[in-house]
Design a protein around this motif. Structure first.
Motif, PDB file in Angstrom:
ATOM      1  N   PHE A 113      -5.383  55.212 -20.607  1.00 56.69           N
ATOM      2  CA  PHE A 113      -5.283  53.836 -20.108  1.00 56.69           C
ATOM      3  C   PHE A 113      -6.228  53.663 -18.927  1.00 56.69           C
ATOM      4  O   PHE A 113      -6.289  54.501 -18.025  1.00 56.69           O
ATOM      5  N   ARG A 115      -6.942  51.577 -15.761  1.00 57.50           N
ATOM      6  CA  ARG A 115      -6.292  50.625 -14.853  1.00 57.50           C
ATOM      7  C   ARG A 115      -7.233  49.504 -14.437  1.00 57.50           C
ATOM      8  O   ARG A 115      -6.785  48.384 -14.157  1.00 57.50           O
ATOM      9  N   ARG A 118      -7.167  47.266 -17.397  1.00 61.99           N
ATOM     10  CA  ARG A 118      -5.807  47.050 -17.891  1.00 61.99           C
ATOM     11  C   ARG A 118      -5.758  47.093 -19.424  1.00 61.99           C
ATOM     12  O   ARG A 118      -4.985  46.389 -20.069  1.00 61.99           O
ATOM     13  N   TYR A 261       8.021  47.781 -16.975  1.00 68.44           N
ATOM     14  CA  TYR A 261       7.066  48.635 -17.701  1.00 68.44           C
ATOM     15  C   TYR A 261       6.758  47.998 -19.050  1.00 68.44           C
ATOM     16  O   TYR A 261       7.467  47.085 -19.520  1.00 68.44           O
ATOM     17  N   THR A 262       5.698  48.501 -19.679  1.00 71.30           N
ATOM     18  CA  THR A 262       5.390  48.153 -21.057  1.00 71.30           C
ATOM     19  C   THR A 262       4.631  49.290 -21.707  1.00 71.30           C
ATOM     20  O   THR A 262       3.943  50.062 -21.023  1.00 71.30           O
ATOM     21  N   GLN A 263       4.749  49.404 -23.036  1.00 74.25           N
ATOM     22  CA  GLN A 263       3.954  50.347 -23.820  1.00 74.25           C
ATOM     23  C   GLN A 263       2.897  49.614 -24.638  1.00 74.25           C
ATOM     24  O   GLN A 263       2.189  50.242 -25.417  1.00 74.25           O
ATOM     25  N   GLU A 265      -0.340  47.134 -24.249  1.00 81.01           N
ATOM     26  CA  GLU A 265      -1.284  46.583 -23.292  1.00 81.01           C
ATOM     27  C   GLU A 265      -1.366  45.057 -23.385  1.00 81.01           C
ATOM     28  O   GLU A 265      -1.679  44.381 -22.401  1.00 81.01           O
ATOM     29  N   LEU A 268       1.123  43.265 -20.901  1.00 77.60           N
ATOM     30  CA  LEU A 268       1.004  43.469 -19.456  1.00 77.60           C
ATOM     31  C   LEU A 268       1.020  42.135 -18.712  1.00 77.60           C
ATOM     32  O   LEU A 268       0.370  41.162 -19.109  1.00 77.60           O
ATOM     33  N   THR A 272       3.984  43.632 -13.780  1.00 79.56           N
ATOM     34  CA  THR A 272       4.319  44.885 -14.472  1.00 79.56           C
ATOM     35  C   THR A 272       4.003  46.055 -13.560  1.00 79.56           C
ATOM     36  O   THR A 272       2.894  46.153 -12.993  1.00 79.56           O
ATOM     37  N   PHE A 275       2.460  51.184 -16.898  1.00 83.55           N
ATOM     38  CA  PHE A 275       2.059  51.247 -18.305  1.00 83.55           C
ATOM     39  C   PHE A 275       2.438  52.631 -18.825  1.00 83.55           C
ATOM     40  O   PHE A 275       2.099  53.645 -18.237  1.00 83.55           O
ATOM     41  N   TRP A 276       3.137  52.641 -19.950  1.00 78.28           N
ATOM     42  CA  TRP A 276       3.731  53.862 -20.493  1.00 78.28           C
ATOM     43  C   TRP A 276       2.983  54.257 -21.770  1.00 78.28           C
ATOM     44  O   TRP A 276       2.964  53.528 -22.749  1.00 78.28           O
ATOM     45  N   LEU A 287       0.570  50.887 -11.875  1.00 81.49           N
ATOM     46  CA  LEU A 287      -0.467  49.866 -11.796  1.00 81.49           C
ATOM     47  C   LEU A 287      -0.810  49.533 -10.345  1.00 81.49           C
ATOM     48  O   LEU A 287       0.053  49.584  -9.446  1.00 81.49           O
TER      49      LEU A 287
END
Length: 567
Positions: A113, A115, A118, A261-263, A265, A268, A272, A275-276, A287
């Motif tokens: 990922f 950053r 994003r 959180y989110t898995q 993208e 996002l 958030t 990112f998982w 983040l």
């Protein structure tokens, strides 16, 4: 008779009886080692590196692999070999061909990922920052070929191709490169689909075993098998995907503690937190702007309360696993063996945890000690060990971070002193009747008058044995003159009878010169000039008489041309 002379004779006889006794018993007098005969220990001229993706070490026990078992018996097997973390394909394949850890080569995982954008980085990840073994060999003038190994495409190989075992065998046989790297993904794909304990895996192991046999047969047809080393490795193991899920789960724990959180993208948002990314373990990217130092510590505390999970923070990742948290994720949650992030399906296989970091690692062929079991090593140790075996000397690029597995090498380290030899014919290997203490045979050709070879003179039941030094020049060369230099000491070397034998190999020698070495002291030199140059690869200098004194020589030099006559 003089009483004192009689006493000296009795002492001499007693000492001789003592020396005979310890020689017969194999005991070392006064704690000083007498080295036995030293054979040539050639380096490989060719190396075949075979990468079996997802091959567990215990497949060798579970399934039928007769060729691999024979190679283990005749080679050097690493009992506890490990890959880098995480136990995923891309970072380990990169370490396999660079000798670098992920923090250095820059490939943290199968995905990453970003950053700053994003978004996930476009895959597959190939931006390796470290020098590859092919690039290092190319700088040393040695050729390499890669079949399927994606981390070597456009990275120093003379030929890169995707193909099956027939392609690899044809290239080995026709091109005979210094290095051939063959990548086989079968055991990984079968492991993911059917699991490690399946009839499908049994068939896959049998197939890769036959492929290894095919490469050996290709080397035999090419006439290079006796000069080839095989390195067979895997990048990670494979576990059955049947682990119980973490309870409470990571997502539930984060939400309950107030972290977002989110898995995905695409999901996002500005608020958030995390990112998982998930590959067997959970890789959590914090983040920008969402975490103070206190909030980071709060996150660690919450996650460390998870049962059956290990939490790796930034410091631990850098220190213990040599990865970059910025690239891999600031926090990694690793399920214990027998557990999974969300619970296993009960079929197929997975990896990505330290539990799957055990890898298969075997060195078999010329240059390594047959039947050796080495306790432990890392995948990053493959490149420096292969470079050392191929005679590519340091300094290497600073990105090579592994170590040479010197304990598996058949060639003693002291033979490297031959690099300093003088003369216009430089030996690459040496054999000897023996040596005394640390006066190794190579010290007779290291370019230093202050060091010297000392032979052994311990008697045997057949009397004192002839002493010899034999040199391998690496290839057939014209030899005209052999020069002997005495150690810088008042005791003379000589008078001694000598013989010079030469030939294309150690088993095919003929005598080309003989004579008497005069007394030489304090660095004096004596030249043995042949009537004409003789084409040979091996030169053997023999002192045939039954001596009760050591042979001590500071330097032996070989020349393709004649020299001044001895005074």
């Amino acid at each position: 008779m003089d009483p004192k002379r009689g006493e000296r004779l009795r002492v001499t006889r007693a000492f001789l009886i003592f020396v005979l006794a310890i020689a017969a018993a194999g005991v070392r007098a006064y704690g000083v080692q007498a080295g036995g005969p030293v054979d040539f220990s050639p380096r490989p001229e060719h190396v075949v590196m075979i990468m079996l993706d997802g091959f567990r070490p215990d497949y060798l026990i579970m399934y039928d692999a007769p060729i691999l078992r024979d190679m283990v018996r005749d080679g050097a097997w690493v009992a506890e070999a490990k890959g880098v973390f995480p136990s995923m394909t891309t970072p380990n394949q990169t370490s396999f061909v660079t000798g670098a850890y992920p923090a250095t080569h820059g490939i943290p995982n199968n995905g990453q990922f970003d950053r700053s954008t994003r978004h996930m980085k476009p895959g597959p990840l190939r931006e390796n920052r470290a020098a590859t073994i092919a690039e290092i060999l190319a700088a040393a003038g040695k050729s390499s070929i890669a079949v399927n190994h994606f981390m070597l495409e456009n990275r120093g190989v003379d030929i890169y191709v995707n193909g099956d075992i027939q392609v690899a065998c044809a290239l080995l046989e026709s091109r005979r490169p210094a290095l051939l790297v063959y990548y086989q993904a079968l055991t990984d794909s079968v492991g993911h689909q059917y699991g490690p304990f399946s009839e499908e895996m049994r068939a896959a192991v049998a197939r890769v075993d036959r492929e290894i046999g095919s490469l050996r047969e290709a080397a035999q047809r090419a006439g290079i098998l006796e000069r080839t080393l095989f390195v067979i490795a895997s990048d990670h193991g494979m576990s059955l995907n049947d682990g119980a899920g973490l309870s409470p789960g990571i997502g539930e724990t984060l939400t309950r503690a107030g972290f977002t959180y989110t898995q995905d993208e695409r999901a996002l948002k500005e608020d958030t937190d995390i990112f998982w990314l998930q590959y067997g373990s959970a890789f959590l990217y914090l983040l920008p702007g969402r975490f103070t130092a206190d909030r980071y510590e709060q996150l660690l505390q919450v996650l460390r309360a998870l049962p059956h999970a290990m939490v790796l923070d930034r410091e631990t990742l850098r220190r213990d696993y040599r990865v970059d948290p910025e690239a891999l994720g600031d926090v990694v949650v690793v399920p214990e063996e027998g557990y999974a992030i969300a619970g296993g399906s009960g079929s197929g296989g997975l990896h990505g945890r330290p539990a799957e970091s055990r890898i298969f690692l075997l060195f078999s062929g010329v240059g390594v000690k047959a039947g050796t079991v080495w306790p432990r090593a890392s995948i990053v140790d493959v490149v420096p060990t292969v470079l050392a075996l191929l005679g590519v000397d340091p300094p290497w690029p600073s990105t090579v971070e592994g170590r040479v597995l010197s304990g598996i090498l058949a060639r003693p380290v002291w033979k490297d002193e031959l690099r300093g030899a003088e003369g216009d014919l430089i030996p690459v290997d040496i054999a000897a009747s023996g040596y005394y203490a640390v006066n190794y045979p190579s010290l007779a050709a290291d370019g230093k008058l202050g060091t010297f070879w000392v032979s052994t003179v311990f008697p045997s039941p057949d009397g004192y044995q002839p002493q010899f030094l034999a040199f391998d020049l690496g290839e057939i060369r014209p030899i005209r003159r052999v020069e002997l230099v005495a150690r810088n000491y008042q005791d003379p070397v000589g008078p001694k009878a000598f013989e010079v034998w030469v030939g294309p190999g150690p088993e095919a020698l003929e005598r080309v010169a003989a004579g008497d070495l005069p007394p030489l002291t304090r660095g004096q030199a004596y030249s043995i000039t042949l009537p004409q140059a003789v084409e040979a690869r091996v030169v053997k200098l023999v002192f045939p008489s039954a001596y009760t004194r050591f042979v001590q020589i500071a330097e032996i030099r070989f020349w393709s041309g004649g020299g001044a006559a001895n005074e």
